[in-house]
Design a protein around this motif. Sequence first.
Motif, PDB file in Angstrom:
ATOM      1  N   ASN A  72       4.989   5.441 -17.304  1.00  0.00           N
ATOM      2  CA  ASN A  72       4.089   5.801 -17.939  1.00  0.00           C
ATOM      3  C   ASN A  72       2.767   4.628 -18.216  1.00  0.00           C
ATOM      4  OD1 ASN A  72       4.445   2.897 -18.151  1.00  0.00           O
ATOM      5  ND2 ASN A  72       6.642   3.184 -19.646  1.00  0.00           N
ATOM      6  N   PHE A  73       2.057   5.024 -18.970  1.00  0.00           N
ATOM      7  CA  PHE A  73       0.881   4.217 -18.327  1.00  0.00           C
ATOM      8  C   PHE A  73       1.323   3.311 -17.680  1.00  0.00           C
ATOM      9  CE2 PHE A  73      -3.213   1.790 -19.352  1.00  0.00           C
ATOM     10  CZ  PHE A  73      -3.791   2.651 -19.057  1.00  0.00           C
ATOM     11  N   ASP A  74       1.483   2.255 -18.514  1.00  0.00           N
ATOM     12  CA  ASP A  74       1.703   0.999 -18.202  1.00  0.00           C
ATOM     13  C   ASP A  74       2.471   1.361 -16.051  1.00  0.00           C
ATOM     14  OD1 ASP A  74       0.871   0.269 -20.230  1.00  0.00           O
ATOM     15  OD2 ASP A  74       2.868  -0.324 -21.613  1.00  0.00           O
ATOM     16  N   GLU A  75       3.634   1.510 -16.465  1.00  0.00           N
ATOM     17  CA  GLU A  75       4.204   1.956 -15.138  1.00  0.00           C
ATOM     18  C   GLU A  75       2.784   1.896 -14.103  1.00  0.00           C
ATOM     19  OE1 GLU A  75       8.902   2.268 -15.582  1.00  0.00           O
ATOM     20  OE2 GLU A  75       7.023   4.127 -16.565  1.00  0.00           O
ATOM     21  N   ILE A  76       2.384   2.977 -14.195  1.00  0.00           N
ATOM     22  CA  ILE A  76       0.943   3.340 -13.355  1.00  0.00           C
ATOM     23  C   ILE A  76      -0.189   1.970 -13.216  1.00  0.00           C
ATOM     24  CG2 ILE A  76      -0.893   4.855 -13.072  1.00  0.00           C
ATOM     25  CD1 ILE A  76       1.201   6.906 -14.474  1.00  0.00           C
ATOM     26  N   GLU A  77      -0.638   1.518 -13.784  1.00  0.00           N
ATOM     27  CA  GLU A  77      -1.107   0.559 -13.996  1.00  0.00           C
ATOM     28  C   GLU A  77      -0.856  -0.357 -12.977  1.00  0.00           C
ATOM     29  OE1 GLU A  77      -4.971   0.867 -15.690  1.00  0.00           O
ATOM     30  OE2 GLU A  77      -3.488   2.586 -15.226  1.00  0.00           O
ATOM     31  N   ILE A  78       0.121  -0.924 -13.127  1.00  0.00           N
ATOM     32  CA  ILE A  78       1.195  -2.409 -12.947  1.00  0.00           C
ATOM     33  C   ILE A  78       1.409  -1.690 -11.180  1.00  0.00           C
ATOM     34  CG2 ILE A  78       3.201  -3.235 -12.241  1.00  0.00           C
ATOM     35  CD1 ILE A  78       3.882  -3.036 -15.065  1.00  0.00           C
ATOM     36  N   ARG A  79       1.105  -0.607 -11.200  1.00  0.00           N
ATOM     37  CA  ARG A  79       0.980   0.210  -9.477  1.00  0.00           C
ATOM     38  C   ARG A  79      -0.096   0.151  -8.849  1.00  0.00           C
ATOM     39  NH1 ARG A  79       5.601   1.300 -11.448  1.00  0.00           N
ATOM     40  NH2 ARG A  79       7.745   1.395 -10.332  1.00  0.00           N
TER      41      ARG A  79
ATOM     42  N   SER B 213      -6.379  -1.696  -4.157  1.00  0.00           N
ATOM     43  CA  SER B 213      -6.937  -1.107  -4.659  1.00  0.00           C
ATOM     44  C   SER B 213      -7.060  -0.968  -3.578  1.00  0.00           C
ATOM     45  CB  SER B 213      -7.758  -1.789  -4.624  1.00  0.00           C
ATOM     46  OG  SER B 213      -9.386  -1.199  -5.069  1.00  0.00           O
ATOM     47  N   VAL B 214      -6.411   1.149  -3.433  1.00  0.00           N
ATOM     48  CA  VAL B 214      -6.806   2.042  -2.085  1.00  0.00           C
ATOM     49  C   VAL B 214      -7.071   3.304  -2.646  1.00  0.00           C
ATOM     50  CG1 VAL B 214      -5.539   3.190  -1.162  1.00  0.00           C
ATOM     51  CG2 VAL B 214      -4.333   0.794  -1.521  1.00  0.00           C
TER      52      VAL B 214
ATOM     53  N   GLN C  95       1.068  -0.927  -0.065  1.00  0.00           N
ATOM     54  CA  GLN C  95       0.020   0.139  -0.244  1.00  0.00           C
ATOM     55  C   GLN C  95       0.836   0.630  -0.029  1.00  0.00           C
ATOM     56  OE1 GLN C  95      -3.214   0.040   2.787  1.00  0.00           O
ATOM     57  NE2 GLN C  95      -3.537   2.228   3.029  1.00  0.00           N
ATOM     58  N   CYS C  96       2.122   1.374   0.511  1.00  0.00           N
ATOM     59  CA  CYS C  96       2.647   2.308   0.523  1.00  0.00           C
ATOM     60  C   CYS C  96       3.632   2.656   0.067  1.00  0.00           C
ATOM     61  CB  CYS C  96       4.167   2.396   2.296  1.00  0.00           C
ATOM     62  SG  CYS C  96       2.779   1.859   3.644  1.00  0.00           S
ATOM     63  N   ARG C  97       3.940   1.550  -0.937  1.00  0.00           N
ATOM     64  CA  ARG C  97       4.855   1.355  -2.289  1.00  0.00           C
ATOM     65  C   ARG C  97       4.216   2.174  -2.938  1.00  0.00           C
ATOM     66  NH1 ARG C  97       9.211  -2.129  -1.456  1.00  0.00           N
ATOM     67  NH2 ARG C  97       9.622  -3.159   0.373  1.00  0.00           N
ATOM     68  N   THR C  98       3.173   1.665  -3.433  1.00  0.00           N
ATOM     69  CA  THR C  98       2.184   2.408  -4.841  1.00  0.00           C
ATOM     70  C   THR C  98       1.880   2.894  -4.435  1.00  0.00           C
ATOM     71  OG1 THR C  98       0.178   1.306  -4.002  1.00  0.00           O
ATOM     72  CG2 THR C  98       0.821  -0.280  -5.147  1.00  0.00           C
ATOM     73  N   TRP C  99       1.758   4.084  -3.398  1.00  0.00           N
ATOM     74  CA  TRP C  99       1.569   5.564  -3.794  1.00  0.00           C
ATOM     75  C   TRP C  99       2.751   6.352  -5.106  1.00  0.00           C
ATOM     76  CZ3 TRP C  99      -1.806   8.804  -1.927  1.00  0.00           C
ATOM     77  CH2 TRP C  99      -1.284  10.125  -1.599  1.00  0.00           C
ATOM     78  N   PRO C 100       2.120   6.965  -5.434  1.00  0.00           N
ATOM     79  CA  PRO C 100       0.658   7.878  -5.495  1.00  0.00           C
ATOM     80  C   PRO C 100      -0.357   7.451  -6.391  1.00  0.00           C
ATOM     81  CG  PRO C 100       1.695   9.342  -6.775  1.00  0.00           C
ATOM     82  CD  PRO C 100       2.596   8.170  -6.032  1.00  0.00           C
ATOM     83  N   PHE C 101      -0.174   6.394  -6.994  1.00  0.00           N
ATOM     84  CA  PHE C 101      -0.828   5.389  -7.879  1.00  0.00           C
ATOM     85  C   PHE C 101      -1.845   4.932  -7.437  1.00  0.00           C
ATOM     86  CE2 PHE C 101       3.452   5.998  -9.508  1.00  0.00           C
ATOM     87  CZ  PHE C 101       3.282   7.244 -10.136  1.00  0.00           C
ATOM     88  N   TRP C 102      -3.278   5.270  -6.602  1.00  0.00           N
ATOM     89  CA  TRP C 102      -3.363   4.098  -6.026  1.00  0.00           C
ATOM     90  C   TRP C 102      -4.890   4.731  -6.602  1.00  0.00           C
ATOM     91  CZ3 TRP C 102      -3.720   6.227   0.166  1.00  0.00           C
ATOM     92  CH2 TRP C 102      -2.432   5.804   0.583  1.00  0.00           C
ATOM     93  N   ASP C 103      -6.172   4.018  -6.849  1.00  0.00           N
ATOM     94  CA  ASP C 103      -7.387   4.242  -8.060  1.00  0.00           C
ATOM     95  C   ASP C 103      -8.247   5.597  -7.321  1.00  0.00           C
ATOM     96  OD1 ASP C 103      -7.265   1.647  -8.859  1.00  0.00           O
ATOM     97  OD2 ASP C 103      -9.217   0.791  -7.662  1.00  0.00           O
TER      98      ASP C 103
END
Length: 149
Positions: free
Chosen positions: A136-143, A148-149, A102-110
């Motif tokens: 890029n878009f793909d990197e954002i989507e992976i994160r 789901s946050v 959850q912390c690693r994926t910040w700020p790419f949350w829903d």
Amino acid sequence: MAKRPADPRPQTNSAPWYADGLRFECTQCGECCSGEPGYVFVDENEIEGLAKEMKLDRDAFELKFLRRVGNQFSLIEYPDGDCIFLDPKSRRCMVYKARPIQCRTWPFWDSTLAGPSDWEETCQVCPGAGKGKLYNFDEIEIRRKEKSV
């Protein structure tokens, strides 16, 4: 051969608003680790990694740093809502290398990617959002899809 009726649903192939990518570079300021109370849910692998980072066995780690929320575990917080691993003096994460997904994926949350205004709000509170490396878009989507946050 008879024609099929037109599909009443509009055909939209529009890409998300962030299709051209977004910039982010963590400044380790601690802003995303503080504020209103909430939950940082952790799974068994994350618990093991955090316990190892804190040099504790799993049971000792659970007693000191976790709370049960339904059938899940969440990190406990200080009374002001700050994460238990946010050092009050340095404002740095004490477990940065082992921090939860959850912390690693910040700020790419829903919640931060719902629309441009949500991202703008994120940029107002996070000094690294909107600056630094272009994801890029793909990197954002992976994160975004990791949790789901």
